[in-house]
Design a protein around this motif. Structure first.
Motif, PDB file in Angstrom:
ATOM      1  N   ASN A 258       0.807  -1.227   0.000  1.00 47.52           N
ATOM      2  CA  ASN A 258       0.000   0.000   0.000  1.00 47.52           C
ATOM      3  C   ASN A 258       0.841   1.279   0.000  1.00 47.52           C
ATOM      4  O   ASN A 258       0.473   2.260  -0.649  1.00 47.52           O
ATOM      5  CB  ASN A 258      -0.947   0.010   1.200  1.00 47.52           C
ATOM      6  CG  ASN A 258      -2.174  -0.870   0.953  1.00 47.52           C
ATOM      7  OD1 ASN A 258      -2.457  -1.263  -0.167  1.00 47.52           O
ATOM      8  ND2 ASN A 258      -2.898  -1.177   2.027  1.00 47.52           N
ATOM      9  N   PRO A 259       1.998   1.288   0.692  1.00 49.62           N
ATOM     10  CA  PRO A 259       2.813   2.513   0.672  1.00 49.62           C
ATOM     11  C   PRO A 259       3.327   2.884  -0.717  1.00 49.62           C
ATOM     12  O   PRO A 259       3.768   4.020  -0.927  1.00 49.62           O
ATOM     13  CB  PRO A 259       3.973   2.172   1.619  1.00 49.62           C
ATOM     14  CG  PRO A 259       3.429   1.133   2.539  1.00 49.62           C
ATOM     15  CD  PRO A 259       2.508   0.314   1.688  1.00 49.62           C
ATOM     16  N   LEU A 260       3.267   1.933  -1.655  1.00 53.63           N
ATOM     17  CA  LEU A 260       3.747   2.228  -3.009  1.00 53.63           C
ATOM     18  C   LEU A 260       2.621   2.700  -3.926  1.00 53.63           C
ATOM     19  O   LEU A 260       2.882   3.010  -5.105  1.00 53.63           O
ATOM     20  CB  LEU A 260       4.406   0.993  -3.630  1.00 53.63           C
ATOM     21  CG  LEU A 260       5.590   0.392  -2.859  1.00 53.63           C
ATOM     22  CD1 LEU A 260       6.199  -0.754  -3.660  1.00 53.63           C
ATOM     23  CD2 LEU A 260       6.632   1.442  -2.534  1.00 53.63           C
ATOM     24  N   LEU A 266       8.441   3.563  -8.551  1.00 49.53           N
ATOM     25  CA  LEU A 266       8.928   2.488  -7.691  1.00 49.53           C
ATOM     26  C   LEU A 266       8.309   1.144  -8.085  1.00 49.53           C
ATOM     27  O   LEU A 266       9.006   0.112  -8.113  1.00 49.53           O
ATOM     28  CB  LEU A 266       8.615   2.794  -6.219  1.00 49.53           C
ATOM     29  CG  LEU A 266       9.226   4.074  -5.649  1.00 49.53           C
ATOM     30  CD1 LEU A 266       8.940   4.167  -4.153  1.00 49.53           C
ATOM     31  CD2 LEU A 266      10.731   4.123  -5.910  1.00 49.53           C
ATOM     32  N   LEU A 267       7.027   1.146  -8.393  1.00 51.32           N
ATOM     33  CA  LEU A 267       6.372  -0.107  -8.798  1.00 51.32           C
ATOM     34  C   LEU A 267       6.944  -0.621 -10.112  1.00 51.32           C
ATOM     35  O   LEU A 267       7.199  -1.830 -10.263  1.00 51.32           O
ATOM     36  CB  LEU A 267       4.867   0.114  -8.937  1.00 51.32           C
ATOM     37  CG  LEU A 267       4.084   0.191  -7.621  1.00 51.32           C
ATOM     38  CD1 LEU A 267       2.660   0.665  -7.876  1.00 51.32           C
ATOM     39  CD2 LEU A 267       4.077  -1.157  -6.914  1.00 51.32           C
ATOM     40  N   ALA A 268       7.161   0.265 -11.078  1.00 48.80           N
ATOM     41  CA  ALA A 268       7.721  -0.160 -12.364  1.00 48.80           C
ATOM     42  C   ALA A 268       9.124  -0.722 -12.181  1.00 48.80           C
ATOM     43  O   ALA A 268       9.493  -1.722 -12.805  1.00 48.80           O
ATOM     44  CB  ALA A 268       7.732   1.016 -13.337  1.00 48.80           C
ATOM     45  N   THR A 269       9.920  -0.079 -11.324  1.00 53.94           N
ATOM     46  CA  THR A 269      11.281  -0.565 -11.081  1.00 53.94           C
ATOM     47  C   THR A 269      11.252  -1.917 -10.397  1.00 53.94           C
ATOM     48  O   THR A 269      12.021  -2.828 -10.760  1.00 53.94           O
ATOM     49  CB  THR A 269      12.052   0.446 -10.214  1.00 53.94           C
ATOM     50  OG1 THR A 269      12.093   1.701 -10.903  1.00 53.94           O
ATOM     51  CG2 THR A 269      13.471  -0.033  -9.960  1.00 53.94           C
ATOM     52  N   VAL A 301      11.794   1.280  -1.914  1.00 55.08           N
ATOM     53  CA  VAL A 301      10.797   0.216  -1.744  1.00 55.08           C
ATOM     54  C   VAL A 301      10.967  -0.445  -0.380  1.00 55.08           C
ATOM     55  O   VAL A 301       9.993  -0.665   0.360  1.00 55.08           O
ATOM     56  CB  VAL A 301      10.910  -0.834  -2.869  1.00 55.08           C
ATOM     57  CG1 VAL A 301      10.051  -2.065  -2.563  1.00 55.08           C
ATOM     58  CG2 VAL A 301      10.503  -0.234  -4.224  1.00 55.08           C
ATOM     59  N   GLY A 302      12.219  -0.785  -0.054  1.00 57.51           N
ATOM     60  CA  GLY A 302      12.475  -1.417   1.231  1.00 57.51           C
ATOM     61  C   GLY A 302      12.111  -0.519   2.396  1.00 57.51           C
ATOM     62  O   GLY A 302      11.554  -0.983   3.407  1.00 57.51           O
ATOM     63  N   GLY A 306       9.118  -2.186   4.194  1.00 61.11           N
ATOM     64  CA  GLY A 306       9.760  -3.115   5.114  1.00 61.11           C
ATOM     65  C   GLY A 306      10.197  -4.399   4.436  1.00 61.11           C
ATOM     66  O   GLY A 306      10.657  -5.335   5.099  1.00 61.11           O
ATOM     67  N   LEU A 307      10.062  -4.461   3.107  1.00 65.13           N
ATOM     68  CA  LEU A 307      10.476  -5.631   2.332  1.00 65.13           C
ATOM     69  C   LEU A 307      11.615  -5.217   1.420  1.00 65.13           C
ATOM     70  O   LEU A 307      11.428  -4.433   0.496  1.00 65.13           O
ATOM     71  CB  LEU A 307       9.308  -6.177   1.495  1.00 65.13           C
ATOM     72  CG  LEU A 307       8.097  -6.686   2.292  1.00 65.13           C
ATOM     73  CD1 LEU A 307       6.946  -7.012   1.349  1.00 65.13           C
ATOM     74  CD2 LEU A 307       8.476  -7.922   3.111  1.00 65.13           C
ATOM     75  N   ASP A 308      12.803  -5.756   1.693  1.00 68.03           N
ATOM     76  CA  ASP A 308      13.996  -5.369   0.943  1.00 68.03           C
ATOM     77  C   ASP A 308      14.129  -6.250  -0.290  1.00 68.03           C
ATOM     78  O   ASP A 308      14.348  -7.466  -0.175  1.00 68.03           O
ATOM     79  CB  ASP A 308      15.236  -5.515   1.832  1.00 68.03           C
ATOM     80  CG  ASP A 308      16.483  -4.941   1.183  1.00 68.03           C
ATOM     81  OD1 ASP A 308      16.445  -4.677  -0.037  1.00 68.03           O
ATOM     82  OD2 ASP A 308      17.498  -4.776   1.889  1.00 68.03           O
ATOM     83  N   PRO A 309      14.015  -5.695  -1.501  1.00 63.66           N
ATOM     84  CA  PRO A 309      14.064  -6.512  -2.721  1.00 63.66           C
ATOM     85  C   PRO A 309      15.384  -7.239  -2.930  1.00 63.66           C
ATOM     86  O   PRO A 309      15.425  -8.209  -3.700  1.00 63.66           O
ATOM     87  CB  PRO A 309      13.827  -5.491  -3.841  1.00 63.66           C
ATOM     88  CG  PRO A 309      13.150  -4.344  -3.182  1.00 63.66           C
ATOM     89  CD  PRO A 309      13.736  -4.280  -1.813  1.00 63.66           C
TER      90      PRO A 309
END
Length: 332
Positions: A258-260, A266-269, A301-302, A306-309
Protein backbone atom coordinates in the motif's frame (compact mmCIF):
# COMPACT_ATOMS: atom_id res chain seq x y z
CA UNK A 1 -26.07 -41.63 -78.49
CA UNK A 2 -29.48 -39.91 -78.59
CA UNK A 3 -27.65 -36.58 -78.22
CA UNK A 4 -25.38 -37.41 -81.17
CA UNK A 5 -28.41 -38.45 -83.25
CA UNK A 6 -30.60 -35.42 -82.49
CA UNK A 7 -27.94 -32.80 -81.82
CA UNK A 8 -29.87 -31.72 -78.69
CA UNK A 9 -28.30 -31.73 -75.23
CA UNK A 10 -30.64 -33.28 -72.59
CA UNK A 11 -32.41 -30.93 -70.17
CA UNK A 12 -35.03 -31.06 -67.43
CA UNK A 13 -36.23 -34.44 -66.17
CA UNK A 14 -33.83 -36.28 -68.44
CA UNK A 15 -31.03 -35.22 -66.11
CA UNK A 16 -32.73 -36.37 -62.88
CA UNK A 17 -30.57 -39.51 -62.68
CA UNK A 18 -27.49 -37.27 -62.58
CA UNK A 19 -29.00 -35.22 -59.76
CA UNK A 20 -29.87 -38.34 -57.77
CA UNK A 21 -26.43 -39.82 -58.34
CA UNK A 22 -24.71 -36.61 -57.16
CA UNK A 23 -26.87 -36.60 -54.02
CA UNK A 24 -25.93 -40.19 -53.22
CA UNK A 25 -22.23 -39.50 -53.79
CA UNK A 26 -22.45 -36.49 -51.45
CA UNK A 27 -24.05 -38.69 -48.78
CA UNK A 28 -21.23 -41.20 -49.22
CA UNK A 29 -18.59 -38.49 -48.89
CA UNK A 30 -17.13 -38.95 -52.37
CA UNK A 31 -15.04 -35.83 -53.21
CA UNK A 32 -16.69 -33.59 -55.77
CA UNK A 33 -13.51 -33.40 -57.84
CA UNK A 34 -13.49 -37.19 -58.18
CA UNK A 35 -17.14 -37.20 -59.23
CA UNK A 36 -16.64 -34.53 -61.90
CA UNK A 37 -13.46 -36.19 -63.12
CA UNK A 38 -15.44 -39.40 -63.74
CA UNK A 39 -17.96 -37.57 -65.93
CA UNK A 40 -15.21 -35.84 -67.90
CA UNK A 41 -13.41 -39.14 -68.36
CA UNK A 42 -16.64 -40.69 -69.66
CA UNK A 43 -17.02 -37.80 -72.12
CA UNK A 44 -13.47 -38.32 -73.34
CA UNK A 45 -13.95 -42.07 -73.81
CA UNK A 46 -17.20 -41.48 -75.68
CA UNK A 47 -15.61 -38.86 -77.92
CA UNK A 48 -12.63 -41.10 -78.69
CA UNK A 49 -14.92 -44.02 -79.51
CA UNK A 50 -17.15 -42.05 -81.90
CA UNK A 51 -14.47 -39.89 -83.54
CA UNK A 52 -12.42 -42.96 -84.44
CA UNK A 53 -15.03 -43.74 -87.10
CA UNK A 54 -14.94 -40.34 -88.79
CA UNK A 55 -13.52 -40.08 -92.30
CA UNK A 56 -11.27 -37.24 -93.42
CA UNK A 57 -14.17 -35.52 -95.23
CA UNK A 58 -16.33 -35.46 -92.03
CA UNK A 59 -14.43 -32.75 -90.20
CA UNK A 60 -17.56 -30.62 -89.79
CA UNK A 61 -19.35 -33.52 -88.10
CA UNK A 62 -16.36 -34.09 -85.78
CA UNK A 63 -16.41 -30.43 -84.73
CA UNK A 64 -20.17 -30.64 -84.11
CA UNK A 65 -19.63 -33.76 -82.02
CA UNK A 66 -16.95 -32.05 -79.97
CA UNK A 67 -19.26 -29.07 -79.35
CA UNK A 68 -22.08 -31.38 -78.21
CA UNK A 69 -19.78 -33.15 -75.77
CA UNK A 70 -18.53 -29.86 -74.33
CA UNK A 71 -22.09 -28.53 -74.01
CA UNK A 72 -23.20 -31.73 -72.30
CA UNK A 73 -20.25 -31.69 -69.86
CA UNK A 74 -20.92 -28.03 -69.07
CA UNK A 75 -24.52 -28.86 -68.17
CA UNK A 76 -23.52 -31.97 -66.23
CA UNK A 77 -20.91 -30.03 -64.25
CA UNK A 78 -23.45 -27.39 -63.25
CA UNK A 79 -26.18 -29.85 -62.28
CA UNK A 80 -23.94 -32.30 -60.46
CA UNK A 81 -22.15 -29.52 -58.56
CA UNK A 82 -25.43 -27.88 -57.50
CA UNK A 83 -26.97 -31.16 -56.33
CA UNK A 84 -23.79 -32.20 -54.57
CA UNK A 85 -23.40 -28.90 -52.68
CA UNK A 86 -27.08 -28.79 -51.76
CA UNK A 87 -26.82 -32.19 -50.11
CA UNK A 88 -23.51 -31.40 -48.40
CA UNK A 89 -24.94 -28.15 -47.01
CA UNK A 90 -27.95 -30.04 -45.71
CA UNK A 91 -25.68 -32.58 -44.03
CA UNK A 92 -23.44 -29.86 -42.64
CA UNK A 93 -26.44 -27.97 -41.32
CA UNK A 94 -27.73 -31.06 -39.53
CA UNK A 95 -24.29 -31.80 -38.13
CA UNK A 96 -23.81 -28.20 -36.99
CA UNK A 97 -27.19 -28.14 -35.28
CA UNK A 98 -26.41 -31.39 -33.47
CA UNK A 99 -22.96 -30.21 -32.43
CA UNK A 100 -24.32 -26.89 -31.19
CA UNK A 101 -26.98 -28.66 -29.15
CA UNK A 102 -24.37 -30.97 -27.61
CA UNK A 103 -22.01 -28.06 -26.99
CA UNK A 104 -24.67 -26.02 -25.21
CA UNK A 105 -25.63 -28.99 -23.04
CA UNK A 106 -22.02 -29.67 -22.08
CA UNK A 107 -21.45 -26.03 -21.09
CA UNK A 108 -24.60 -26.15 -18.96
CA UNK A 109 -23.70 -29.48 -17.38
CA UNK A 110 -26.79 -31.11 -18.85
CA UNK A 111 -26.85 -34.79 -19.94
CA UNK A 112 -26.46 -35.59 -23.64
CA UNK A 113 -27.58 -38.62 -25.59
CA UNK A 114 -24.55 -39.03 -27.82
CA UNK A 115 -21.30 -40.84 -27.26
CA UNK A 116 -18.60 -38.48 -25.99
CA UNK A 117 -14.83 -38.70 -25.68
CA UNK A 118 -13.60 -39.75 -22.24
CA UNK A 119 -11.90 -36.38 -21.85
CA UNK A 120 -12.00 -32.92 -23.38
CA UNK A 121 -9.44 -30.16 -23.52
CA UNK A 122 -11.24 -26.95 -22.59
CA UNK A 123 -9.61 -23.99 -24.31
CA UNK A 124 -10.28 -20.38 -23.43
CA UNK A 125 -9.25 -17.89 -26.12
CA UNK A 126 -8.44 -14.21 -25.97
CA UNK A 127 -8.25 -12.49 -29.36
CA UNK A 128 -6.42 -9.22 -29.78
CA UNK A 129 -7.92 -6.40 -31.81
CA UNK A 130 -6.95 -6.38 -35.48
CA UNK A 131 -5.19 -3.15 -36.54
CA UNK A 132 -7.93 -2.52 -39.10
CA UNK A 133 -10.54 -2.46 -36.32
CA UNK A 134 -9.09 0.89 -35.20
CA UNK A 135 -8.64 2.41 -38.65
CA UNK A 136 -10.80 5.48 -39.33
CA UNK A 137 -13.27 4.92 -42.12
CA UNK A 138 -13.16 1.12 -41.72
CA UNK A 139 -16.20 -0.78 -40.47
CA UNK A 140 -14.80 -2.42 -37.32
CA UNK A 141 -17.66 -4.94 -37.22
CA UNK A 142 -16.80 -6.27 -40.67
CA UNK A 143 -13.14 -6.62 -39.70
CA UNK A 144 -14.10 -8.40 -36.47
CA UNK A 145 -16.38 -10.82 -38.33
CA UNK A 146 -13.60 -11.61 -40.77
CA UNK A 147 -11.23 -12.27 -37.86
CA UNK A 148 -13.75 -14.59 -36.19
CA UNK A 149 -14.44 -16.47 -39.41
CA UNK A 150 -10.76 -17.23 -39.88
CA UNK A 151 -10.37 -18.40 -36.29
CA UNK A 152 -13.48 -20.57 -36.61
CA UNK A 153 -12.20 -22.16 -39.83
CA UNK A 154 -8.95 -23.15 -38.09
CA UNK A 155 -10.81 -24.62 -35.11
CA UNK A 156 -13.19 -26.51 -37.40
CA UNK A 157 -10.22 -28.26 -38.95
CA UNK A 158 -9.93 -30.21 -35.69
CA UNK A 159 -12.29 -33.23 -35.88
CA UNK A 160 -15.22 -33.11 -33.42
CA UNK A 161 -14.22 -29.72 -32.02
CA UNK A 162 -16.89 -27.30 -30.82
CA UNK A 163 -16.60 -23.60 -30.09
CA UNK A 164 -18.36 -20.33 -29.39
CA UNK A 165 -16.58 -17.10 -30.25
CA UNK A 166 -16.93 -13.35 -29.90
CA UNK A 167 -14.64 -10.58 -31.19
CA UNK A 168 -12.67 -10.73 -27.92
CA UNK A 169 -12.36 -14.49 -27.57
CA UNK A 170 -14.40 -17.51 -26.59
CA UNK A 171 -14.42 -21.15 -25.52
CA UNK A 172 -13.52 -24.26 -27.52
CA UNK A 173 -13.83 -27.95 -26.63
CA UNK A 174 -11.30 -30.25 -28.25
CA UNK A 175 -11.37 -34.04 -27.86
CA UNK A 176 -8.39 -35.18 -25.80
CA UNK A 177 -5.60 -35.67 -26.41
CA UNK A 178 -5.44 -32.38 -28.27
CA UNK A 179 -2.83 -31.62 -30.88
CA UNK A 180 0.08 -29.30 -30.11
CA UNK A 181 -1.67 -26.29 -28.60
CA UNK A 182 1.33 -24.04 -29.19
CA UNK A 183 1.14 -24.86 -32.89
CA UNK A 184 -2.62 -24.28 -32.81
CA UNK A 185 -2.12 -20.87 -31.20
CA UNK A 186 0.41 -19.96 -33.89
CA UNK A 187 -2.03 -20.99 -36.64
CA UNK A 188 -4.88 -19.02 -35.08
CA UNK A 189 -2.71 -15.93 -34.67
CA UNK A 190 -1.45 -16.16 -38.23
CA UNK A 191 -4.92 -16.74 -39.71
CA UNK A 192 -6.58 -13.93 -37.76
CA UNK A 193 -3.66 -11.50 -37.94
CA UNK A 194 -3.88 -10.84 -34.18
CA UNK A 195 -2.26 -12.02 -30.96
CA UNK A 196 -4.09 -15.04 -29.55
CA UNK A 197 -3.76 -16.30 -25.98
CA UNK A 198 -4.98 -19.75 -24.89
CA UNK A 199 -5.76 -21.03 -21.42
CA UNK A 200 -6.34 -24.77 -21.17
CA UNK A 201 -7.34 -27.57 -18.86
CA UNK A 202 -8.33 -31.22 -19.40
CA UNK A 203 -11.59 -32.46 -17.87
CA UNK A 204 -14.15 -35.23 -18.09
CA UNK A 205 -17.34 -34.31 -19.99
CA UNK A 206 -19.38 -34.00 -16.78
CA UNK A 207 -16.96 -31.41 -15.32
CA UNK A 208 -16.78 -29.16 -18.40
CA UNK A 209 -18.61 -26.24 -16.66
CA UNK A 210 -15.91 -26.18 -13.96
CA UNK A 211 -13.23 -26.35 -16.65
CA UNK A 212 -14.76 -23.39 -18.48
CA UNK A 213 -14.79 -21.37 -15.27
CA UNK A 214 -11.13 -22.22 -14.66
CA UNK A 215 -9.86 -21.22 -18.12
CA UNK A 216 -11.78 -17.96 -17.95
CA UNK A 217 -10.19 -17.25 -14.59
CA UNK A 218 -6.76 -18.08 -16.01
CA UNK A 219 -7.29 -15.67 -18.90
CA UNK A 220 -8.21 -12.97 -16.39
CA UNK A 221 -5.01 -13.71 -14.45
CA UNK A 222 -3.00 -13.41 -17.67
CA UNK A 223 -4.63 -10.04 -18.36
CA UNK A 224 -4.25 -8.77 -14.81
CA UNK A 225 -0.56 -9.56 -14.61
CA UNK A 226 0.32 -8.51 -18.15
CA UNK A 227 1.54 -11.91 -19.27
CA UNK A 228 2.53 -12.10 -22.95
CA UNK A 229 0.43 -14.03 -25.50
CA UNK A 230 0.97 -17.78 -25.15
CA UNK A 231 -0.56 -21.04 -23.96
CA UNK A 232 -1.23 -21.23 -20.23
CA UNK A 233 -2.28 -23.98 -17.84
CA UNK A 234 -2.97 -23.75 -14.13
CA UNK A 235 0.57 -24.95 -13.34
CA UNK A 236 1.95 -21.92 -15.19
CA UNK A 237 -0.08 -19.48 -13.08
CA UNK A 238 -0.62 -21.34 -9.83
CA UNK A 239 0.62 -18.54 -7.55
CA UNK A 240 -1.14 -15.76 -9.46
CA UNK A 241 -4.34 -17.82 -9.64
CA UNK A 242 -4.38 -18.58 -5.94
CA UNK A 243 -3.73 -14.98 -5.00
CA UNK A 244 -6.44 -13.79 -7.37
CA UNK A 245 -9.01 -15.41 -5.04
CA UNK A 246 -10.32 -12.90 -2.50
CA UNK A 247 -9.28 -13.87 1.04
CA UNK A 248 -7.97 -12.27 4.24
CA UNK A 249 -4.48 -13.54 3.35
CA UNK A 250 -4.58 -11.85 -0.05
CA UNK A 251 -5.69 -8.58 1.48
CA UNK A 252 -2.92 -8.73 4.06
CA UNK A 253 -0.29 -9.45 1.38
CA UNK A 254 -1.56 -6.71 -0.94
CA UNK A 255 -1.58 -4.31 1.97
CA UNK A 256 2.18 -4.69 2.35
CA UNK A 257 2.58 -2.64 -0.84
CA UNK A 258 0.00 0.00 0.00
CA UNK A 259 2.81 2.51 0.67
CA UNK A 260 3.75 2.23 -3.01
CA UNK A 261 0.27 3.18 -4.26
CA UNK A 262 0.69 6.11 -6.59
CA UNK A 263 4.48 5.61 -6.84
CA UNK A 264 4.51 4.34 -10.40
CA UNK A 265 8.29 4.79 -10.64
CA UNK A 266 8.93 2.49 -7.69
CA UNK A 267 6.37 -0.11 -8.80
CA UNK A 268 7.72 -0.16 -12.36
CA UNK A 269 11.28 -0.56 -11.08
CA UNK A 270 10.26 -3.36 -8.70
CA UNK A 271 8.41 -5.26 -11.44
CA UNK A 272 11.28 -4.91 -13.91
CA UNK A 273 13.83 -5.91 -11.27
CA UNK A 274 11.90 -9.09 -10.40
CA UNK A 275 11.20 -9.92 -14.07
CA UNK A 276 14.96 -9.70 -14.73
CA UNK A 277 15.77 -12.14 -11.92
CA UNK A 278 17.04 -9.18 -9.82
CA UNK A 279 19.64 -8.18 -12.36
CA UNK A 280 20.08 -4.46 -11.59
CA UNK A 281 22.10 -3.64 -14.72
CA UNK A 282 19.51 -5.21 -17.04
CA UNK A 283 16.78 -3.44 -15.10
CA UNK A 284 18.56 -0.10 -15.57
CA UNK A 285 18.94 -0.79 -19.29
CA UNK A 286 15.27 -1.73 -19.69
CA UNK A 287 14.13 1.37 -17.81
CA UNK A 288 16.66 3.65 -19.53
CA UNK A 289 18.02 4.90 -16.19
CA UNK A 290 21.36 4.70 -14.40
CA UNK A 291 22.06 1.64 -12.23
CA UNK A 292 22.41 3.97 -9.24
CA UNK A 293 18.83 5.11 -9.85
CA UNK A 294 17.67 1.50 -9.69
CA UNK A 295 19.55 1.03 -6.39
CA UNK A 296 17.97 4.18 -4.95
CA UNK A 297 14.45 3.15 -5.95
CA UNK A 298 14.89 -0.35 -4.53
CA UNK A 299 16.06 1.13 -1.24
CA UNK A 300 12.95 3.31 -1.27
CA UNK A 301 10.80 0.22 -1.74
CA UNK A 302 12.47 -1.42 1.23
CA UNK A 303 12.13 1.69 3.39
CA UNK A 304 8.44 2.20 2.62
CA UNK A 305 7.29 -1.43 2.81
CA UNK A 306 9.76 -3.11 5.11
CA UNK A 307 10.48 -5.63 2.33
CA UNK A 308 14.00 -5.37 0.94
CA UNK A 309 14.06 -6.51 -2.72
CA UNK A 310 17.76 -7.44 -2.55
CA UNK A 311 17.38 -9.85 0.37
CA UNK A 312 16.82 -13.52 -0.54
CA UNK A 313 14.80 -14.29 2.58
CA UNK A 314 12.25 -11.57 1.80
CA UNK A 315 11.87 -12.37 -1.91
CA UNK A 316 8.97 -14.92 -1.65
CA UNK A 317 6.85 -12.54 0.46
CA UNK A 318 7.64 -9.62 -1.86
CA UNK A 319 6.69 -11.56 -4.98
CA UNK A 320 3.46 -12.78 -3.38
CA UNK A 321 2.65 -9.27 -2.18
CA UNK A 322 3.10 -7.84 -5.69
CA UNK A 323 0.89 -10.55 -7.21
CA UNK A 324 -1.82 -9.92 -4.61
CA UNK A 325 -1.50 -6.16 -5.07
CA UNK A 326 -2.01 -6.48 -8.83
CA UNK A 327 -4.95 -8.88 -8.41
CA UNK A 328 -6.66 -6.57 -5.94
CA UNK A 329 -6.02 -3.52 -8.12
CA UNK A 330 -7.36 -5.13 -11.30
CA UNK A 331 -10.64 -3.58 -12.51
CA UNK A 332 -11.77 -7.10 -13.47
Amino acid sequence: METFRTGVVPTGDALDPLRESATRRAEEGVPLEALLAAYHLGGKVCADHVSARFRADELADAIALNRLILDFLQRVTAIVSASYFEERQSIAGDDQATRQSVFTALLDGSPVEVRLPAEYVVVGLTLGAHPDERQPGVDAKIVARRKLRRVRVELDRIPDSMSTLSPDGGIALLPAPAADLSALRARLSRAAGVNVTLATTSVAPETIPAGVTLVRDLLEVVRTHGRPPGVYELDDLVLEYQLSRPSPARERLAGLLNPLAGRTDLLATLRCYLDNARNRRQTAADLHVHANTVDYRLRQVGRLTGLDPVRDDQLPRLVAALVAFDARSSPG
